[in-house]
Design a protein around this motif. Structure first.
Motif, PDB file in Angstrom:
ATOM      1  N   PRO A 133       9.152 -30.310 -15.066  1.00  0.00           N
ATOM      2  CA  PRO A 133       9.142 -29.585 -16.343  1.00  0.00           C
ATOM      3  C   PRO A 133       7.747 -29.609 -16.968  1.00  0.00           C
ATOM      4  CG  PRO A 133      10.599 -31.513 -16.440  1.00  0.00           C
ATOM      5  CD  PRO A 133      10.092 -31.415 -15.051  1.00  0.00           C
ATOM      6  N   ALA A 134       7.426 -28.578 -17.701  1.00  0.00           N
ATOM      7  CA  ALA A 134       6.062 -28.409 -18.208  1.00  0.00           C
ATOM      8  C   ALA A 134       5.622 -29.547 -19.125  1.00  0.00           C
ATOM      9  CB  ALA A 134       5.950 -27.072 -18.932  1.00  0.00           C
ATOM     10  N   ALA A 135       6.464 -29.951 -20.049  1.00  0.00           N
ATOM     11  CA  ALA A 135       6.096 -31.035 -20.955  1.00  0.00           C
ATOM     12  C   ALA A 135       6.858 -32.292 -20.543  1.00  0.00           C
ATOM     13  CB  ALA A 135       6.439 -30.663 -22.391  1.00  0.00           C
ATOM     14  N   ARG A 136       6.122 -33.377 -20.359  1.00  0.00           N
ATOM     15  CA  ARG A 136       6.783 -34.571 -19.873  1.00  0.00           C
ATOM     16  C   ARG A 136       6.405 -35.802 -20.691  1.00  0.00           C
ATOM     17  NH1 ARG A 136       4.372 -32.034 -16.528  1.00  0.00           N
ATOM     18  NH2 ARG A 136       2.795 -33.581 -16.306  1.00  0.00           N
ATOM     19  N   PRO A 137       6.882 -35.873 -21.926  1.00  0.00           N
ATOM     20  CA  PRO A 137       6.632 -37.088 -22.680  1.00  0.00           C
ATOM     21  C   PRO A 137       7.237 -38.273 -21.931  1.00  0.00           C
ATOM     22  CG  PRO A 137       8.313 -35.760 -23.747  1.00  0.00           C
ATOM     23  CD  PRO A 137       7.755 -34.942 -22.629  1.00  0.00           C
ATOM     24  N   ARG A 138       6.651 -39.443 -22.114  1.00  0.00           N
ATOM     25  CA  ARG A 138       7.144 -40.627 -21.417  1.00  0.00           C
ATOM     26  C   ARG A 138       8.615 -40.879 -21.712  1.00  0.00           C
ATOM     27  NH1 ARG A 138       3.115 -43.708 -19.094  1.00  0.00           N
ATOM     28  NH2 ARG A 138       1.085 -43.382 -20.035  1.00  0.00           N
ATOM     29  N   ASP A 139       9.360 -41.207 -20.667  1.00  0.00           N
ATOM     30  CA  ASP A 139      10.731 -41.709 -20.816  1.00  0.00           C
ATOM     31  C   ASP A 139      11.682 -40.767 -21.528  1.00  0.00           C
ATOM     32  OD1 ASP A 139       9.866 -44.046 -19.611  1.00  0.00           O
ATOM     33  OD2 ASP A 139       9.250 -44.909 -21.526  1.00  0.00           O
ATOM     34  N   ASP A 140      11.463 -39.472 -21.430  1.00  0.00           N
ATOM     35  CA  ASP A 140      12.441 -38.590 -22.080  1.00  0.00           C
ATOM     36  C   ASP A 140      13.560 -38.214 -21.115  1.00  0.00           C
ATOM     37  OD1 ASP A 140      11.367 -36.737 -20.392  1.00  0.00           O
ATOM     38  OD2 ASP A 140      11.145 -35.167 -21.895  1.00  0.00           O
ATOM     39  N   GLY A 141      13.480 -38.742 -19.909  1.00  0.00           N
ATOM     40  CA  GLY A 141      14.585 -38.553 -18.971  1.00  0.00           C
ATOM     41  C   GLY A 141      14.555 -37.232 -18.223  1.00  0.00           C
ATOM     42  N   SER A 142      13.618 -36.343 -18.556  1.00  0.00           N
ATOM     43  CA  SER A 142      13.642 -35.016 -17.948  1.00  0.00           C
ATOM     44  C   SER A 142      13.284 -35.053 -16.462  1.00  0.00           C
ATOM     45  CB  SER A 142      12.702 -34.064 -18.696  1.00  0.00           C
ATOM     46  OG  SER A 142      11.380 -34.550 -18.640  1.00  0.00           O
ATOM     47  N   GLY A 143      12.662 -36.128 -16.025  1.00  0.00           N
ATOM     48  CA  GLY A 143      12.297 -36.200 -14.614  1.00  0.00           C
ATOM     49  C   GLY A 143      13.325 -36.939 -13.772  1.00  0.00           C
ATOM     50  N   ALA A 144      14.461 -37.278 -14.371  1.00  0.00           N
ATOM     51  CA  ALA A 144      15.426 -38.149 -13.688  1.00  0.00           C
ATOM     52  C   ALA A 144      15.918 -37.565 -12.368  1.00  0.00           C
ATOM     53  CB  ALA A 144      16.610 -38.432 -14.607  1.00  0.00           C
ATOM     54  N   ALA A 145      16.180 -36.274 -12.339  1.00  0.00           N
ATOM     55  CA  ALA A 145      16.715 -35.662 -11.125  1.00  0.00           C
ATOM     56  C   ALA A 145      15.691 -35.736  -9.992  1.00  0.00           C
ATOM     57  CB  ALA A 145      17.097 -34.209 -11.407  1.00  0.00           C
ATOM     58  N   VAL A 146      14.445 -35.420 -10.318  1.00  0.00           N
ATOM     59  CA  VAL A 146      13.385 -35.485  -9.314  1.00  0.00           C
ATOM     60  C   VAL A 146      13.203 -36.930  -8.848  1.00  0.00           C
ATOM     61  CG1 VAL A 146      10.910 -35.233  -8.957  1.00  0.00           C
ATOM     62  CG2 VAL A 146      12.169 -33.461 -10.172  1.00  0.00           C
ATOM     63  N   ARG A 147      13.217 -37.829  -9.810  1.00  0.00           N
ATOM     64  CA  ARG A 147      13.044 -39.248  -9.520  1.00  0.00           C
ATOM     65  C   ARG A 147      14.095 -39.725  -8.516  1.00  0.00           C
ATOM     66  NH1 ARG A 147      14.052 -44.493 -11.232  1.00  0.00           N
ATOM     67  NH2 ARG A 147      12.210 -45.596 -11.998  1.00  0.00           N
ATOM     68  N   ASN A 148      15.358 -39.392  -8.784  1.00  0.00           N
ATOM     69  CA  ASN A 148      16.450 -39.834  -7.920  1.00  0.00           C
ATOM     70  C   ASN A 148      16.347 -39.204  -6.537  1.00  0.00           C
ATOM     71  OD1 ASN A 148      17.456 -41.398  -9.945  1.00  0.00           O
ATOM     72  ND2 ASN A 148      18.915 -39.852 -10.681  1.00  0.00           N
ATOM     73  N   SER A 149      15.957 -37.953  -6.516  1.00  0.00           N
ATOM     74  CA  SER A 149      15.842 -37.251  -5.251  1.00  0.00           C
ATOM     75  C   SER A 149      14.753 -37.874  -4.371  1.00  0.00           C
ATOM     76  CB  SER A 149      15.543 -35.778  -5.530  1.00  0.00           C
ATOM     77  OG  SER A 149      15.238 -35.111  -4.344  1.00  0.00           O
ATOM     78  N   ILE A 150      13.618 -38.189  -4.975  1.00  0.00           N
ATOM     79  CA  ILE A 150      12.512 -38.781  -4.213  1.00  0.00           C
ATOM     80  C   ILE A 150      12.895 -40.183  -3.744  1.00  0.00           C
ATOM     81  CG2 ILE A 150      10.164 -39.681  -4.409  1.00  0.00           C
ATOM     82  CD1 ILE A 150       9.512 -37.272  -6.182  1.00  0.00           C
ATOM     83  N   LEU A 151      13.512 -40.943  -4.616  1.00  0.00           N
ATOM     84  CA  LEU A 151      13.921 -42.294  -4.225  1.00  0.00           C
ATOM     85  C   LEU A 151      14.906 -42.249  -3.065  1.00  0.00           C
ATOM     86  CD1 LEU A 151      14.258 -44.060  -7.694  1.00  0.00           C
ATOM     87  CD2 LEU A 151      12.633 -44.608  -5.875  1.00  0.00           C
ATOM     88  N   ALA A 152      15.843 -41.297  -3.112  1.00  0.00           N
ATOM     89  CA  ALA A 152      16.824 -41.173  -2.030  1.00  0.00           C
ATOM     90  C   ALA A 152      16.128 -40.845  -0.713  1.00  0.00           C
ATOM     91  CB  ALA A 152      17.853 -40.094  -2.381  1.00  0.00           C
ATOM     92  N   ARG A 153      15.157 -39.938  -0.771  1.00  0.00           N
ATOM     93  CA  ARG A 153      14.425 -39.568   0.433  1.00  0.00           C
ATOM     94  C   ARG A 153      13.685 -40.764   1.018  1.00  0.00           C
ATOM     95  NH1 ARG A 153      12.607 -34.239   1.430  1.00  0.00           N
ATOM     96  NH2 ARG A 153      11.184 -35.211   2.898  1.00  0.00           N
ATOM     97  N   LEU A 154      13.081 -41.556   0.148  1.00  0.00           N
ATOM     98  CA  LEU A 154      12.306 -42.705   0.622  1.00  0.00           C
ATOM     99  C   LEU A 154      13.211 -43.777   1.198  1.00  0.00           C
ATOM    100  CD1 LEU A 154       9.661 -42.739  -2.184  1.00  0.00           C
ATOM    101  CD2 LEU A 154       9.197 -42.474   0.241  1.00  0.00           C
ATOM    102  N   HIS A 155      14.351 -43.985   0.579  1.00  0.00           N
ATOM    103  CA  HIS A 155      15.327 -44.931   1.121  1.00  0.00           C
ATOM    104  C   HIS A 155      15.766 -44.481   2.506  1.00  0.00           C
ATOM    105  CE1 HIS A 155      16.100 -47.939  -1.901  1.00  0.00           C
ATOM    106  NE2 HIS A 155      16.134 -47.015  -2.847  1.00  0.00           N
ATOM    107  N   ALA A 156      16.058 -43.182   2.606  1.00  0.00           N
ATOM    108  CA  ALA A 156      16.541 -42.633   3.877  1.00  0.00           C
ATOM    109  C   ALA A 156      15.496 -42.811   4.970  1.00  0.00           C
ATOM    110  CB  ALA A 156      16.892 -41.158   3.704  1.00  0.00           C
ATOM    111  N   ALA A 157      14.215 -42.701   4.572  1.00  0.00           N
ATOM    112  CA  ALA A 157      13.133 -42.839   5.548  1.00  0.00           C
ATOM    113  C   ALA A 157      12.908 -44.309   5.902  1.00  0.00           C
ATOM    114  CB  ALA A 157      11.851 -42.233   4.981  1.00  0.00           C
ATOM    115  N   GLY A 158      13.592 -45.193   5.215  1.00  0.00           N
ATOM    116  CA  GLY A 158      13.457 -46.620   5.497  1.00  0.00           C
ATOM    117  C   GLY A 158      12.166 -47.216   4.983  1.00  0.00           C
ATOM    118  N   GLY A 159      11.462 -46.455   4.175  1.00  0.00           N
ATOM    119  CA  GLY A 159      10.185 -46.968   3.666  1.00  0.00           C
ATOM    120  C   GLY A 159      10.174 -46.938   2.170  1.00  0.00           C
TER     121      GLY A 159
END
Ligand SMILES: Nc1ncnc2c1ncn2[C@@H]1O[C@H](COP(=O)(O)OP(=O)(O)O)[C@@H](O)[C@H]1O
Ligand SMILES: [Mg+2]
Length: 238
Positions: A207-233
């Motif tokens: 999203p264009a504006a990303r103040p700290r901790d407003d939760g707007s990045g949560a979906a991206v965050r979870n998606s990236i974490l899932a990918r990294l877990h899946a990669a085993g790294g």
């Protein structure tokens, strides 16, 4: 429009293929966070982008011109400040070039070190040393700034201040930024988008504006974490 265009067909190290079919393009003024598993080739990719590593198959173009070695137009900041311990802050910033004192003083002020030009590296905190490293990268008026986990070694508060500083100088100098981080929240905070280096590259728009901790990045965050877990790294803090 593209400022920096990378196409790495293959990069081999120690008999292994480290990078394969990596395509990454930076638009002018963009701030891109690069994340990925530890050992996934992020530093290798940055060294290639900087023209520091030319032993690969592929091509890096800056404004359409091939990058075949280090150039002033591409600045680099590493995890460690890499300052010469026997040179002052000002001398470190100006090393290897002929820059007038005023320019160096202005850069020192800009990174929050006004009047500290005569300090030696051992008289600076880790965060201050990294500010010097940032000024050193900016003195040659780069169009692209590459940063490899630049704030990993400082405490949390200093880190937030350095993140704000990076955003300010990127804006002020109209520099395009590619920054490696293992901190997903840092990636979310700083990036206009996030690129995940794994099996190829995956782009995450933010999203264009990303103040700290407003939760707007949560979906991206979870998606990236899932990918990294899946990669085993798991290179990122959960
Ligand atoms: N000089 C080298 N010789 C052989 N392998 C290397 C060398 N440098 C790095 N590597 C390997 O290349 C891979 C990618 O390293 P690197 O780019 O540092 O990853 P990252 O920055 O994502 O953690 C790692 O597996 C690392 O062990
Ligand atoms: Mg690395």
């Amino acid at each position: 429009m593209t400022l920096l265009q990378m196409a790495v067909t293959e990069k081999r190290l120690g008999g292994r293929s480290i990078l394969r079919d990596i395509r990454l393009a930076l638009a002018p003024g963009e701030i891109v966070s690069l994340v990925g598993a530890s050992g996934g080739g992020k530093s290798t990719l940055l060294a290639i982008a900087a023209g520091l590593d030319t032993a690969y198959q592929g091509q890096v173009l800056l404004g359409g011109v091939a990058v075949t070695g280090p150039v002033d137009a591409i600045g680099m900041v590493f995890q460690e400040p890499r300052l010469f311990p026997w040179l002052t802050a000002a001398q470190n910033i100006g090393f290897g070039g002929s820059f007038d004192d005023q320019r160096i003083a202005a850069l020192l002020a800009e990174v929050g070190l006004a009047g500290r030009g005569d300090a030696l590296p051992h008289q600076l905190s880790g965060g201050q040393a990294q500010r010097v490293a940032l000024a050193r990268a900016l003195v040659r008026r780069p169009r692209v700034l590459l940063l490899d986990e630049p704030f990993s070694a400082v405490d949390a508060l200093t880190r937030m201040q350095l993140q704000e500083l990076l955003l300010a100088v990127a804006r002020e100098h109209a520099v395009t930024v590619l920054m490696v981080t293992h901190d997903i929240d840092e990636a979310l905070f700083l990036g206009d988008r996030i690129v995940l280096l794994g099996d190829g590259v995956t782009d995450y728009a933010l999203p264009a504006a990303r103040p700290r901790d407003d939760g707007s990045g949560a979906a991206v965050r979870n998606s990236i974490l899932a990918r990294l877990h899946a990669a085993g790294g798991l290179a990122l803090r959960a």
